[in-house]
Design an enzyme around this catalytic site. Structure first.
Site, PDB file in Angstrom:
ATOM      1  N   LYS A  44       0.767  -1.076  -0.132  1.00 16.94           N
ATOM      2  CA  LYS A  44      -0.047  -0.010   0.036  1.00 16.94           C
ATOM      3  C   LYS A  44       0.959   1.249  -0.186  1.00 16.94           C
ATOM      4  CE  LYS A  44      -2.600  -1.000   3.487  1.00 16.94           C
ATOM      5  NZ  LYS A  44      -3.668  -0.543   4.587  1.00 16.94           N
ATOM      6  N   LYS A  46       2.783   1.968   2.389  1.00 18.89           N
ATOM      7  CA  LYS A  46       2.893   2.511   3.746  1.00 18.89           C
ATOM      8  C   LYS A  46       4.136   1.835   4.654  1.00 18.89           C
ATOM      9  CE  LYS A  46      -1.681   4.280   4.940  1.00 18.89           C
ATOM     10  NZ  LYS A  46      -2.669   3.934   6.080  1.00 18.89           N
TER      11      LYS A  46
HETATM   12  N1  C2G Z   1     -10.109   6.609  10.183  1.00 16.45           N
HETATM   13  C1  C2G Z   1     -11.060   7.692  10.658  1.00 16.45           C
HETATM   14  N2  C2G Z   1     -10.720   8.896  10.899  1.00 16.45           N
HETATM   15  C2  C2G Z   1      -9.459   9.231  10.919  1.00 16.45           C
HETATM   16  C3  C2G Z   1      -8.452   8.328  10.254  1.00 16.45           C
HETATM   17  C4  C2G Z   1      -8.774   7.025  10.022  1.00 16.45           C
HETATM   18  O1  C2G Z   1     -12.480   7.178  10.611  1.00 16.45           O
HETATM   19  N3  C2G Z   1      -9.238  10.552  11.480  1.00 16.45           N
HETATM   20  C5  C2G Z   1     -10.603   5.250   9.791  1.00 16.45           C
HETATM   21  C6  C2G Z   1     -10.125   5.085   8.333  1.00 16.45           C
HETATM   22  O2  C2G Z   1     -11.129   5.682   7.437  1.00 16.45           O
HETATM   23  C7  C2G Z   1     -10.018   3.725   8.237  1.00 16.45           C
HETATM   24  C8  C2G Z   1      -9.691   3.229   9.630  1.00 16.45           C
HETATM   25  O3  C2G Z   1      -9.810   4.365  10.354  1.00 16.45           O
HETATM   26  O4  C2G Z   1     -11.378   2.836   8.138  1.00 16.45           O
HETATM   27  C9  C2G Z   1      -8.216   2.796   9.533  1.00 16.45           C
HETATM   28  O5  C2G Z   1      -7.373   3.752   9.003  1.00 16.45           O
HETATM   29  P1  C2G Z   1      -5.925   3.649   8.476  1.00 16.45           P
HETATM   30  O6  C2G Z   1      -5.066   2.625   9.380  1.00 16.45           O
HETATM   31  O7  C2G Z   1      -5.512   4.596   7.646  1.00 16.45           O
HETATM   32  O8  C2G Z   1      -6.385   2.227   7.287  1.00 16.45           O
HETATM   33  P2  C2G Z   1      -6.251   2.385   5.898  1.00 16.45           P
HETATM   34  O9  C2G Z   1      -4.731   2.847   5.460  1.00 16.45           O
HETATM   35  O10 C2G Z   1      -7.014   3.147   5.038  1.00 16.45           O
HETATM   36  O11 C2G Z   1      -6.157   1.023   5.480  1.00 16.45           O
HETATM   37  O12 C2G Z   1      -7.957  -2.586   2.644  1.00 16.45           O
HETATM   38  C10 C2G Z   1      -8.217  -1.234   3.145  1.00 16.45           C
HETATM   39  C11 C2G Z   1      -7.047  -0.783   3.798  1.00 16.45           C
HETATM   40  O13 C2G Z   1      -6.172  -1.750   4.773  1.00 16.45           O
HETATM   41  C12 C2G Z   1      -7.390   0.382   4.672  1.00 16.45           C
END
Ligand code: C2G
Length: 141
Positions: A44, A46
């Site tokens: 991803k 990351k």
């Molecule tokens: N999130 C949120 N508010 C934030 C930050 C994050 O609601 N201020 C939510 C994101 O929308 C996501 C979850 O928290 O649903 C996890 O965020 P991340 O760890 O950034 O996940 P991401 O990189 O989006 O990975 O297959 C899908 C991916 O693995 C999602």
């Protein structure tokens, strides 16, 4: 029993993550979190501060979370929905309309919840770097 599933990296766990998990759990009775493996994070683009085991351990300590499983590929979602008998896949609004989630609508509900404004893992990292950079201290006075 209504079973909910969500995906994410969940690095440097913060209140935006917690509020997402709380609201996801409120949609059902059992919440599964598929947390991205270190290898999948690399895919991803990351690089998490905490490794998979630590991020998994932290999620397992959250009262809203019932089970934590690894997320290793983009394509495992349909199998996860079937294996864990998931009723609803929940994601934050930044994923709204993404075909990788929309394609699941024939086997479960898909719900997007508003992101919590003002906080993100990347923002935390940037601010910590800036603080360390200009004052040499880890914490803003
Ligand atoms: N999130 C949120 N508010 C934030 C930050 C994050 O609601 N201020 C939510 C994101 O929308 C996501 C979850 O928290 O649903 C996890 O965020 P991340 O760890 O950034 O996940 P991401 O990189 O989006 O990975 O297959 C899908 C991916 O693995 C999602």
């Amino acid at each position: 029993m209504k079973r909910i599933l969500t995906y994410g990296t969940y690095d440097l766990l913060h209140y935006g993550h917690i509020r997402l998990l709380k609201r996801a759990k409120e949609l059902g009775d059992y919440l599964i979190v598929a947390v991205s493996s270190d290898e999948f994070n690399a895919e991803k683009g990351k690089r998490a501060y905490h490794n998979f085991e630590t991020r998994k351990e932290m999620l397992e300590a959250i009262r809203y979370v019932d089970l934590v499983i690894p997320e290793s590929t983009w394509d495992q979602k349909r199998d996860d929905v079937s294996r864990y008998e998931v009723d609803v896949v929940v994601m934050g609004g930044d994923w709204e309309g993404d075909p990788r989630f929309e394609c699941l609508r024939d086997c479960c509900d898909v719900v997007y919840l508003d992101r919590t404004p003002g906080v993100s893992t990347s923002q935390i990292k940037e601010e910590l770097n800036l603080t360390t950079g200009d004052t040499g201290n880890l914490f803003r006075h």
